[in-house]
Write an enzyme that holds these catalytic residues in place. Structure first.
Site, PDB file in Angstrom:
ATOM      1  N   GLU A   1       0.834  -1.195   0.000  1.00 24.07           N
ATOM      2  CA  GLU A   1       0.000   0.000   0.000  1.00 24.07           C
ATOM      3  C   GLU A   1       0.882   1.264   0.000  1.00 24.07           C
ATOM      4  O   GLU A   1       1.172   1.797  -1.033  1.00 24.07           O
ATOM      5  CB  GLU A   1      -0.952  -0.030   1.203  1.00 24.07           C
TER       6      GLU A   1
ATOM      7  N   GLU B   1      -2.157   0.343  13.236  1.00 25.14           N
ATOM      8  CA  GLU B   1      -3.282   0.833  12.440  1.00 25.14           C
ATOM      9  C   GLU B   1      -4.606   0.704  13.205  1.00 25.14           C
ATOM     10  O   GLU B   1      -5.525   1.492  13.011  1.00 25.14           O
ATOM     11  CB  GLU B   1      -3.360   0.009  11.151  1.00 25.14           C
TER      12      GLU B   1
END
Ligand code: RAM
Length: 887
Positions: free
Chosen positions: A473, A736
């Site tokens: 990502e 996260e």
């Protein structure tokens, strides 16, 4: 009872003094203007400045207190000794400005080099000596200055050339996409890695300038460029070397069909997957003159990127640290796992001796399985693997060039023999922003959080602010960027970095005014979720509030207006009722997305109005203020439930949003606050249930409502969900998710977006606050929250106007506070009275408050006032140590 033992107080003050003098010495700041404080476009001695009217910055220093600059003189010269201002001599300019001072000299030439110095006059008209000389170089300012053409055809390109005489100055301008390494006469030029920064290549590509004067010689020379795919996913080079010879002659070496191409030892490179390097394919001497380039082909003409070329005017990516492994384990035969002790971004440097053709495989991971093997599941499809194939010529040292990984652990297989601790080093790689702030407190978990926040933040600065640095990502997700920007601005010198990123955002804007979830746009949607798109107005606004940048406001105003008008076109009943994708992302308790979007619609319109005001556009300021008021009214009407006193579903985030921007009118505020308090303190036992959006605002709301104690309870939790919980579970960078997960899904262990708490440390605990009206620390409010069992806290920030320090330590009936205020700034210092009686406040031994009255006499102190709970000191610039005691 008499005042607590003076000896103790002395030790306190001694400690504070000691800490401070240490930091001061470390910064090497001496003289009237610190050399590192001379900056051009936020950068120290930059090359490749491609604006016609660059802005100059300096930081006046003064031994006295209550000081200010009243005039300055800038000399800009084309000669290094900088005696005469042949480019610009400003003369004595009566002005207090020492940031964003716009160059007003002769029009700047392309590929120019300028030397500058400054002196200033203080408030008494005393003039300082001149500063040391700083420099800046201009880039290739017009398209026509580029003489070469785009070439490629292989990942190594070379060119030999003759220099007929001695070199006075040589500057190389390189745009090598996706990544490049420039080599001259056998050596790498400069210390940047992973150049140039990632952009929307169809709109803009960045070129890098290097001073290579000392790398050239009279006679035969060679330049070699290695190319990697990077984010461009292709290879293309545009190069120009401008040389000035003794006697004034100039020459250029440019990329063209006369260059030679050959594929080199980097046989595979990918940001996500890693690099494979076959050392047997090295061609010693390829980047030196006299190399027999048999087998090399003519470089191919290739299509370059379609965008314009701009100079890379931000701190480049560099190797910023080298980690020594904590330990090496052998979970299976011939499988060695190195623990770097710290999750970071970068790669490993390998040292190995072995047979030609042996292949050492390095695999990177954030996690381990319980059997000690690395767990790469959360990297998803990113292979994160480097391979080095030995040439077999004694000890070989290698590190990759065109990839990076997010990792704490390195697995080594295929190693000839048994590696030792010295076989591997962790190389920490990220944008080389300077650390600007430091924060420490008496509660260890807070220092732990500061550590995982700052490691997470810096290792996600890779020319753009990325969401994560390990999995497939690593995008410039705008929600993550806006949520962490204030924390980043306190901890790091972000001005040039954000200036570049804001331009990147504008580059993705379309005619309809929309922008995208990620910038450059690869993942996510267009138009962006409003909580992501808000990064555009918010980052501009923070650049103004923290750095005083009005040029960015001027440049971006049309784009911001287009963006806000786009939002307006999506509004129904004055709100964004059906336009949200992520909302309060990764929350424990959900909040309806529409209230988050509507909150940002209001925020963006309000900011646009404020920006119009700053720019002197009163009509638009008024029009957007009116629109903001309408949204505010609609927001309350739509989301407030008078029966429950809640906004929307009454989640922590919903009520916090309404309170943060004062969207709740007076008669609803108490109810919403009461509900937020109950939810947080009782229902959730002082734990957040917020996602990244609510988390950003809730801490500040608690402090504003006089409940820093509760915010502190939240900040110091160690059970789920909390930052301390991450640390208890081994986090060395922020996760996260609040949850602990290690499987193949979305659970990066280095995601800075929950790091907004970092700015609360500075604002609330150290107490360093911007004035609500005056930007950029010209007025400062030092108002530390001395909560619960917190006995000391200290924050120091190198702001655009100089260092600000707020450090305090308290005892039973006394308090010591160190405050540092930059020249030209003034501070309000708010010291709590703790219900003490007979308070005596002194500064450096001089009483400034006794018998409930201000006592004048301490230099720089302009007054002391009493409120119900505090003493408020007004002070000019300088360093102070206050001592408050009572009974
Ligand atoms: C994830 C990203 C990022 C977030 C988006 C919505 O994929 O990692 O953190 O902004 O989703």
């Amino acid at each position: 009872m008499p005042f607590a033992i003076p000896v103790k107080a002395l030790i306190v003050i001694g400690l504070l003094t000691f800490c401070f003098s240490l930091t001061r010495a470390a910064a090497g700041e001496e003289g009237p203007i610190a050399p590192a404080a001379l900056r051009c476009e936020y950068l120290i001695n930059p090359l490749g400045i491609d604006v016609q009217l660059p802005r100059l910055f300096w930081i006046p220093r003064h031994p006295g207190r209550g000081q200010a600059q009243t005039a300055y003189q800038v000399i800009v010269s084309t000669v290094p000794s900088c005696e005469k201002g042949d480019a610009w001599d400003s003369g004595k300019v009566p002005s207090a400005a020492f940031t964003h001072v716009v160059y007003k000299g002769k029009s700047l030439a392309s590929d120019g080099r300028y030397y500058w110095k400054v002196r200033y006059w203080d408030k008494d008209g005393q003039e300082s000596p001149y500063s040391a000389v700083a420099s800046f170089g201009t880039g290739l300012l017009t398209k026509g200055d580029w003489q070469g053409s785009w070439i490629g055809g292989a990942n190594q390109l070379r060119k030999e050339f003759d220099v007929p005489g001695s070199v006075v100055r040589a500057t190389a301008y390189v745009c090598g996409l996706g990544y490049h390494e420039l080599r001259i006469n056998g050596r790498k030029a400069g210390s940047n890695v992973l150049d140039p920064g990632w952009t929307t290549y169809d709109t803009r590509a960045l070129y890098v300038a290097h001073d290579v004067t000392s790398m050239l010689k009279a006679g035969a020379n060679a330049v070699g460029v290695m190319l990697g795919d990077g984010w461009f996913k292709g290879k293309a080079l545009l190069f120009q070397l401008n040389i000035e010879l003794a006697g004034g002659k100039t020459m250029s070496v440019v990329s063209d069909a006369t260059w030679k191409a050959m594929s080199g030892p980097v046989v595979e490179d990918s940001v996500y997957n890693g690099e494979t390097y076959d050392a047997r394919l090295e061609m010693p001497g390829w980047d030196e003159p006299g190399f027999a380039d048999k087998g090399w082909t003519k470089a191919a003409a290739v299509a370059g990127p379609r965008g314009v070329l701009s100079a890379q005017m931000m701190p480049p990516i560099r190797v910023m640290d080298t980690l020594v492994p904590l330990k090496m384990t052998t979970p299976r035969p011939d499988v060695y796992v190195f623990d770097m002790g710290q999750n970071a971004s970068g790669w490993a440097r390998l040292r190995v001796t072995g047979a030609r053709g042996a292949a050492v495989k390095l695999r990177f991971a954030e996690l381990l399985y319980s059997d000690g093997m690395i767990n790469q599941e959360n990297l998803r499809s990113a292979r994160a693997q480097d391979v080095y194939i030995l040439k077999g010529e004694g000890e070989e040292a290698w590190e990759p060039r065109f990839t990076y990984h997010g990792f704490r652990y390195v697995e080594v297989t295929g190693f000839p023999g048994v590696p030792t601790a010295d076989s591997i080093r962790g190389r920490v790689v990220h944008s080389s922003v300077r650390q600007a702030g430091s924060f420490a407190a008496s509660k260890p978990v807070l220092n732990g959080i500061q550590r995982i926040v700052t490691w997470g933040q810096k290792t996600n600065l890779h020319s753009i602010p990325t969401d994560c640095n390990q999995r497939d990502e690593r995008m410039g997700w705008m929600g993550d960027a806006q949520g962490t920007a204030e924390e980043a601005l306190m901890n790091f010198d972000m001005a040039a970095f954000y200036t570049n990123f804001i331009r990147d955002i504008r580059d993705v804007q379309d005619a309809a005014g929309t922008i995208t979830d990620t910038v450059p746009h690869i993942w996510g949607s267009r138009p962006a979720d409003p909580a992501w798109g808000t990064a555009y107005p918010l980052l501009c606004w923070y650049m103004y509030r923290y750095c005083g940048d009005t040029r960015i406001l001027e440049e971006q105003y049309p784009g911001l207006k287009k963006y806000v008008e786009f939002l307006r076109s999506k509004a129904e009943n004055g709100l964004l009722l059906k336009y949200s994708y992520y909302g309060d992302w990764v929350a424990v308790d959900k909040t309806p997305g529409a209230i988050v979007s509507s909150f940002y619609y209001y925020y963006d319109v309000k900011i646009l109005s404020d920006i119009a005001q700053v720019l002197g556009n009163a009509a638009e300021a008024k029009a957007y203020a009116k629109l903001a008021e309408d949204i505010k009214a609609a927001f309350h009407k739509e989301y407030f439930d008078p029966k429950t006193g809640n906004y929307a579903n009454g989640s922590q985030t919903a009520n916090a949003l309404a309170l943060f921007l004062e969207l709740a009118p007076d008669d609803a505020r108490g109810a919403a606050w009461g509900n937020l308090f109950d939810n947080l303190a009782y229902k959730n036992a002082s734990h957040l249930t917020t996602g990244i959006i609510g988390t950003k605002y809730i801490m500040e709301v608690l402090t504003r409502f006089g409940n820093s104690d509760l915010a502190y309870d939240v900040a110091t939790q160690t059970t789920y969900p909390s930052w301390g919980y991450m640390i208890e579970n081994g986090a060395t960078t922020l996760w996260e998710l609040w949850q602990r997960r290690e499987g193949p899904s979305m659970n990066s262990h280095n995601h800075p977006m929950f790091g907004s708490v970092g700015v609360w440390f500075y604002k609330a605990l150290a107490g360093i606050n911007l004035d609500p009206q005056v930007a950029a620390f010209e007025k400062i409010r030092l108002e530390p929250q001395m909560v619960r069992d917190l006995m000391f806290a200290s924050g120091a920030v190198d702001t655009i106007r100089g260092r600000v320090v707020s450090a305090w330590r308290r005892e039973d009936r006394s308090l010591a506070m160190e405050a540092v205020v930059p020249v030209g700034s003034e501070a309000e210092i708010v010291l709590p009275k703790f219900n003490l009686r007979n308070i005596v406040l002194s500064e450096g031994g001089k009483v400034v408050w006794a018998d409930k009255k201000y006592v004048s006499g301490a230099e720089g102190v302009r007054g002391v006032e009493e409120t119900a709970s505090a003493l408020v000191i007004k002070a000019g610039s300088g360093r102070y140590v206050f001592e408050l005691r009572g009974e």
